[in-house]
Design a protein around this motif. Structure first.
Motif, PDB file in Angstrom:
ATOM      1  N   ALA A  26       0.853  -1.190   0.000  1.00  0.00           N
ATOM      2  CA  ALA A  26       0.000   0.000   0.000  1.00  0.00           C
ATOM      3  C   ALA A  26       0.890   1.241   0.000  1.00  0.00           C
ATOM      4  CB  ALA A  26      -0.933   0.002   1.208  1.00  0.00           C
ATOM      5  N   GLU A  27       0.453   2.273  -0.716  1.00  0.00           N
ATOM      6  CA  GLU A  27       1.187   3.535  -0.784  1.00  0.00           C
ATOM      7  C   GLU A  27       0.651   4.503   0.263  1.00  0.00           C
ATOM      8  OE1 GLU A  27       3.668   4.549  -2.678  1.00  0.00           O
ATOM      9  OE2 GLU A  27       3.848   2.930  -4.165  1.00  0.00           O
ATOM     10  N   LEU A  28       1.569   5.083   1.061  1.00  0.00           N
ATOM     11  CA  LEU A  28       1.185   6.114   2.022  1.00  0.00           C
ATOM     12  C   LEU A  28       1.292   7.479   1.375  1.00  0.00           C
ATOM     13  CD1 LEU A  28       1.624   3.726   4.017  1.00  0.00           C
ATOM     14  CD2 LEU A  28       2.533   5.400   5.633  1.00  0.00           C
ATOM     15  N   ALA A  29       0.388   8.378   1.751  1.00  0.00           N
ATOM     16  CA  ALA A  29       0.491   9.763   1.304  1.00  0.00           C
ATOM     17  C   ALA A  29       1.681  10.427   1.994  1.00  0.00           C
ATOM     18  CB  ALA A  29      -0.798  10.500   1.625  1.00  0.00           C
ATOM     19  N   GLU A  30       2.179  11.491   1.389  1.00  0.00           N
ATOM     20  CA  GLU A  30       3.363  12.154   1.939  1.00  0.00           C
ATOM     21  C   GLU A  30       3.114  12.670   3.349  1.00  0.00           C
ATOM     22  OE1 GLU A  30       6.467  15.817   0.859  1.00  0.00           O
ATOM     23  OE2 GLU A  30       4.896  15.224  -0.555  1.00  0.00           O
ATOM     24  N   TYR A  31       1.924  13.234   3.577  1.00  0.00           N
ATOM     25  CA  TYR A  31       1.645  13.768   4.911  1.00  0.00           C
ATOM     26  C   TYR A  31       1.577  12.651   5.953  1.00  0.00           C
ATOM     27  CZ  TYR A  31      -3.276  12.282   4.685  1.00  0.00           C
ATOM     28  OH  TYR A  31      -4.437  11.549   4.615  1.00  0.00           O
ATOM     29  N   GLU A  32       1.197  11.439   5.534  1.00  0.00           N
ATOM     30  CA  GLU A  32       1.156  10.310   6.467  1.00  0.00           C
ATOM     31  C   GLU A  32       2.568   9.853   6.848  1.00  0.00           C
ATOM     32  OE1 GLU A  32      -3.047   8.180   5.079  1.00  0.00           O
ATOM     33  OE2 GLU A  32      -1.186   7.720   4.018  1.00  0.00           O
ATOM     34  N   THR A  33       3.473   9.851   5.888  1.00  0.00           N
ATOM     35  CA  THR A  33       4.852   9.443   6.193  1.00  0.00           C
ATOM     36  C   THR A  33       5.555  10.450   7.087  1.00  0.00           C
ATOM     37  OG1 THR A  33       5.739  10.503   4.193  1.00  0.00           O
ATOM     38  CG2 THR A  33       5.031   8.201   4.006  1.00  0.00           C
ATOM     39  N   LYS A  34       5.071  11.692   7.095  1.00  0.00           N
ATOM     40  CA  LYS A  34       5.675  12.731   7.932  1.00  0.00           C
ATOM     41  C   LYS A  34       5.070  12.773   9.338  1.00  0.00           C
ATOM     42  CE  LYS A  34       7.061  15.809   4.165  1.00  0.00           C
ATOM     43  NZ  LYS A  34       6.903  17.153   3.550  1.00  0.00           N
ATOM     44  N   ASP A  35       3.967  12.065   9.529  1.00  0.00           N
ATOM     45  CA  ASP A  35       3.304  12.051  10.836  1.00  0.00           C
ATOM     46  C   ASP A  35       4.121  11.198  11.810  1.00  0.00           C
ATOM     47  OD1 ASP A  35       1.556  11.114  13.024  1.00  0.00           O
ATOM     48  OD2 ASP A  35      -0.050  12.109  11.925  1.00  0.00           O
ATOM     49  N   ARG A  36       4.612  11.820  12.872  1.00  0.00           N
ATOM     50  CA  ARG A  36       5.483  11.128  13.814  1.00  0.00           C
ATOM     51  C   ARG A  36       4.809   9.913  14.443  1.00  0.00           C
ATOM     52  NH1 ARG A  36       6.075  12.196  19.351  1.00  0.00           N
ATOM     53  NH2 ARG A  36       4.837  14.091  19.080  1.00  0.00           N
ATOM     54  N   HIS A  37       3.539  10.053  14.808  1.00  0.00           N
ATOM     55  CA  HIS A  37       2.847   8.947  15.470  1.00  0.00           C
ATOM     56  C   HIS A  37       2.587   7.782  14.501  1.00  0.00           C
ATOM     57  CE1 HIS A  37       2.546  11.213  19.078  1.00  0.00           C
ATOM     58  NE2 HIS A  37       1.698  12.101  18.602  1.00  0.00           N
ATOM     59  N   VAL A  38       2.299   8.111  13.246  1.00  0.00           N
ATOM     60  CA  VAL A  38       2.127   7.052  12.247  1.00  0.00           C
ATOM     61  C   VAL A  38       3.434   6.301  12.057  1.00  0.00           C
ATOM     62  CG1 VAL A  38       1.663   6.575   9.816  1.00  0.00           C
ATOM     63  CG2 VAL A  38       0.210   8.186  11.046  1.00  0.00           C
ATOM     64  N   ARG A  39       4.545   7.037  11.964  1.00  0.00           N
ATOM     65  CA  ARG A  39       5.852   6.389  11.798  1.00  0.00           C
ATOM     66  C   ARG A  39       6.191   5.510  13.006  1.00  0.00           C
ATOM     67  NH1 ARG A  39       7.752  11.534  10.545  1.00  0.00           N
ATOM     68  NH2 ARG A  39       9.144  11.428  12.382  1.00  0.00           N
ATOM     69  N   ASN A  40       5.909   6.027  14.202  1.00  0.00           N
ATOM     70  CA  ASN A  40       6.196   5.238  15.407  1.00  0.00           C
ATOM     71  C   ASN A  40       5.361   3.951  15.447  1.00  0.00           C
ATOM     72  OD1 ASN A  40       8.027   7.134  16.260  1.00  0.00           O
ATOM     73  ND2 ASN A  40       6.616   8.141  17.686  1.00  0.00           N
ATOM     74  N   LEU A  41       4.097   4.063  15.026  1.00  0.00           N
ATOM     75  CA  LEU A  41       3.222   2.891  15.016  1.00  0.00           C
ATOM     76  C   LEU A  41       3.722   1.858  14.004  1.00  0.00           C
ATOM     77  CD1 LEU A  41       0.610   1.499  15.953  1.00  0.00           C
ATOM     78  CD2 LEU A  41      -0.603   2.727  14.141  1.00  0.00           C
ATOM     79  N   ILE A  42       4.097   2.330  12.830  1.00  0.00           N
ATOM     80  CA  ILE A  42       4.628   1.421  11.811  1.00  0.00           C
ATOM     81  C   ILE A  42       5.894   0.737  12.324  1.00  0.00           C
ATOM     82  CG2 ILE A  42       5.721   1.334   9.528  1.00  0.00           C
ATOM     83  CD1 ILE A  42       3.693   3.484   8.648  1.00  0.00           C
ATOM     84  N   GLN A  43       6.725   1.498  13.045  1.00  0.00           N
ATOM     85  CA  GLN A  43       7.957   0.925  13.583  1.00  0.00           C
ATOM     86  C   GLN A  43       7.661  -0.190  14.583  1.00  0.00           C
ATOM     87  OE1 GLN A  43      10.978   1.373  12.579  1.00  0.00           O
ATOM     88  NE2 GLN A  43      11.914   0.046  14.166  1.00  0.00           N
ATOM     89  N   LEU A  44       6.609  -0.011  15.405  1.00  0.00           N
ATOM     90  CA  LEU A  44       6.222  -1.053  16.358  1.00  0.00           C
ATOM     91  C   LEU A  44       5.914  -2.370  15.644  1.00  0.00           C
ATOM     92  CD1 LEU A  44       3.858   0.697  18.944  1.00  0.00           C
ATOM     93  CD2 LEU A  44       6.070  -0.354  19.411  1.00  0.00           C
TER      94      LEU A  44
END
Length: 377
Positions: A200-218
């Motif tokens: 799935a492709e993330l929008a640019e603003y989603e990749t810049k969201d700190r909480h989204v990135r942290n969740l993906i990292q988990l």
């Protein structure tokens, strides 16, 4: 007091007719089912379970399950056709007139009569008097229980415990629910879109969201997915399902598994796909289900936001109606619970109360184990 033939009184309460057949030391070689026309389908379901235990079956039809004289005559005729001292009566099922008429006729013939304790799987002898009871050896499990109520188990998830790294992940998500509630919506959306293609492709603003990135990292730390150049890639379909809400199902399953021994849970399963044995078979998915004291407990697990402003047709209403319908798989004593990562809308909470569905959601998930313990007492 074993007899080679048992008479069963077929009714909507299937379990007491099944449990004596599960005990090899007590089960008969054959059962005869006293069946009214409205109970023929339930007799079909009982036969499916009973025959798997290598017990023969026969039906003895009655015209009216409320006509005591008619039922007494039919049972009298049945006993007259059987060899002497060959039959015992399981008086647990049937309508009250069926139970009374069968009891009276068996007493007249001085044949044994027993009753199955509906929760303890214990034989209570009603006649002859002063006979010691019997604790049945094998308690009913989910596949046989569901089949007795007209649903065949097609498949179910692993019965093993939840791996430690998954437990750590789900506990983190629930502990920090206020942080991850919104970014989880984003991840759920993309995981749902990735079905069958696993990307799935993330929008640019989603990749810049700190909480989204942290969740993906988990999730990435457990090997479930990876993120590269704005593209999510899931390890496999099982991983995609886990990220798309399966993690909450596994968390709930793990908690129930931990309660099994202390609270006398007979059997427990997750991701159970059943097919209802009707003219047009209907498939249903049970997120988490378990049996305690021969009562079915069903739990629906949701991580999505309940959208829709229409109280009668929104996502919340549809989820609750589905859960209420699934209670048919366990008869009148079945219990249901909705476990939700997000907050249902007020009208959905009201509907849940009206339907007798327990709800544990959002911050209440911090105390889900306590809610489960109170629910099954």
């Amino acid at each position: 007091m074993n007899r080679p033939i048992h008479l069963l009184l077929v009714s909507a309460q299937a379990v007491p007719n099944i449990t004596p057949v599960l005990d090899d030391s007590f089960k008969p070689g054959k059962v005869i089912m006293l069946v009214s026309s409205d109970m023929r389908q339930r007799a079909d379901w009982l036969e499916t379970v009973i025959k798997k235990r290598n017990v023969g079956t026969e039906r003895w039809p009655i015209d009216d399950p409320w006509d005591i004289e008619h039922i007494r005559d039919r049972v009298f005729e049945l006993l007259g056709r059987q060899p002497a001292d060959s039959m015992a009566l399981n008086a647990t099922g049937g309508t009250k007139p069926m139970s009374i008429a069968a009891y009276e006729t068996f007493r007249l013939f001085e044949q044994p009569i027993y009753y199955v304790h509906p929760e303890q799987d214990r034989i209570i002898w009603m006649y002859p008097p002063n006979q010691p009871g019997l604790k049945l050896a094998d308690r009913i499990k989910l596949p046989e229980f569901l089949q007795a109520y007209g649903a065949a188990v097609i498949r179910q998830g692993s019965k093993l415990g939840v791996p430690r790294h998954y437990r750590d992940l789900t506990e983190t998500l629930i502990r920090d629910i206020d942080i991850y509630e919104k970014p989880l919506r984003t991840l759920n959306f993309h995981a749902a879109r990735a079905e069958n293609r696993l990307t799935a492709e993330l929008a640019e603003y989603e990749t810049k969201d700190r909480h989204v990135r942290n969740l993906i990292q988990l999730f990435a730390e457990t090997g479930l997915l990876s993120l590269s150049n704005g593209k999510l890639a899931f390890a496999d379909e099982e991983a995609r399902f886990f990220v798309n809400g399966g993690w909450l199902e596994q968390h709930v399953y793990g908690l129930c598994l931990n309660l099994k021994l202390a609270h006398g849970i007979q059997d427990i399963g997750r991701s159970i796909q059943v097919e209802r044995l009707q003219n047009d078979p209907v498939k249903n998915e049970l997120d988490v289900a378990f049996l305690k004291e021969n009562r079915l407990y069903l739990i629906e697990c949701k991580t999505k936001v309940f959208s829709g402003n229409d109280p009668a047709h929104g996502d919340g209403a549809q989820t609750l109606y589905k859960l209420d319908t699934l209670k048919d798989l366990g008869g009148l004593q079945a219990r249901t619970m909705l476990v939700s990562f997000t907050r249902p809308r007020p009208h959905d909470l009201q509907r849940a109360g009206d339907l007798g569905i327990r709800v544990c959601c959002h911050r209440d998930l911090h105390h889900l184990k306590d809610h489960l313990q109170a629910w099954i007492k």
